[in-house]
Design an enzyme around this catalytic site. Structure first.
Site, mmCIF file in Angstrom:
data_model
loop_
_atom_site.group_PDB
_atom_site.id
_atom_site.type_symbol
_atom_site.label_atom_id
_atom_site.label_comp_id
_atom_site.label_asym_id
_atom_site.label_seq_id
_atom_site.Cartn_x
_atom_site.Cartn_y
_atom_site.Cartn_z
ATOM 1 N N HIS A 207 0.823 -1.218 0.000
ATOM 2 C CA HIS A 207 0.000 0.000 0.000
ATOM 3 C C HIS A 207 0.850 1.257 0.000
ATOM 4 O O HIS A 207 0.348 2.359 0.246
ATOM 5 C CB HIS A 207 -0.937 0.021 1.217
ATOM 6 C CG HIS A 207 -1.723 -1.240 1.359
ATOM 7 N ND1 HIS A 207 -1.317 -2.281 2.144
ATOM 8 C CD2 HIS A 207 -2.883 -1.639 0.766
ATOM 9 C CE1 HIS A 207 -2.180 -3.280 2.075
ATOM 10 N NE2 HIS A 207 -3.151 -2.915 1.234
HETATM 11 S S1 FES Z 1 1.689 -0.663 3.374
HETATM 12 FE FE1 FES Z 1 0.039 -1.966 3.706
HETATM 13 S S2 FES Z 1 0.986 -3.723 4.356
HETATM 14 FE FE2 FES Z 1 2.635 -2.429 4.065
#
Ligand code: FES
Length: 242
Positions: A207
């Site tokens: 993410h």
């Molecule tokens: S940024 Fe979501 S799991 Fe690492």
């Protein structure tokens, strides 16, 4: 005296005086009852209780019989035997209970392979400066970074009070050149990639979280810095994690 009065007087007199035959029968009955009572008292006196060992004429049946002939040895010997048996069985019971508890605890304790995973020893001499190594500890990846002097300066010079999870670099390392952290993203648990991201540290592609060269969250959804596990340096080039 008229005939009627004479008859009446004769009837009353007969009623007061029992007939001789009746008197004789009554006396025989009384004698028979006395004889029965005498026989009963004689047979009671001759009863001999099996529990009786005192006076032969005593009707007392509450006397406790003697069991001496069933006893073997002296009273002291019997007591010694009783104490020995109680002590022996008590000792055996205690040994059985101890073995049961010991076996239970041994079965409940961690097995050898689990204990081996509890701690991991790493030879730091095999990790050159400026390189990352990932090892597995308790099923999780652990990042070991041999930091360069420039990286140490950068990590220590960061204005950490303004960070999302404020933490100075000195609180995250025991030796400035060695950075040890769990390789698990604090957002949703992905494994970040080393030597990447906007801050020269780690980047989580899941993410888009960025961590700096001290493993602190700098950008993206990760709410916390990468976790630092328990570790120690028993020797200069030896690291034990766990
Ligand atoms: S940024 Fe979501 S799991 Fe690492």
């Amino acid at each position: 005296m008229s005939l009627t009065q004479a008859a009446s007087t004769l009837v009353r007199h007969s009623a007061r005086q029992p007939l001789p035959a009746l008197r004789h029968a009554s006396a025989a009955s009384v004698q028979q009852q006395r004889r029965h009572r005498a026989d009963a008292s004689t047979s009671h006196a001759q009863f001999k209780s099996p529990f009786h060992r005192g006076q032969q004429d005593s009707p007392d049946t509450t006397v406790i019989p003697s069991f001496k002939k069933y006893r073997g040895g002296s009273e002291t010997g019997n007591k010694m035997f009783s104490y020995f048996m109680v002590g022996a069985f008590g000792g055996l019971s205690a040994m059985g209970a101890k073995d049961t508890v010991q076996n239970f605890l041994v079965n409940m304790s961690a097995s050898a392979d689990v204990l081996a995973q509890a701690k991991v020893e790493v030879d730091l001499a095999a990790i050159p400066e400026g390189k990352n190594v990932i090892i597995k500890w308790r099923g999780k990846p652990v990042f070991i970074r041999h930091r360069t002097s420039d990286e140490i300066k950068e990590a220590e010079g960061t204005d950490w009070q303004k960070l999302r999870d404020p933490q100075p670099d000195s609180a995250r390392v025991k030796k400035p050149e060695w950075l040890i952290m769990l390789g698990v993203c604090t957002h949703l648990g992905c494994v970040p990639i080393g030597e990447s991201g906007d801050f020269g540290g780690w980047f989580c592609p899941c993410h888009g979280s960025h961590y700096d060269i001290s493993g602190r969250a700098r950008k993206g959804p990760a709410p916390l810095n990468l976790e630092v596990p328990e570790y120690d340096f028993p020797e200069e080039t030896n690291l034990i994690i766990g």
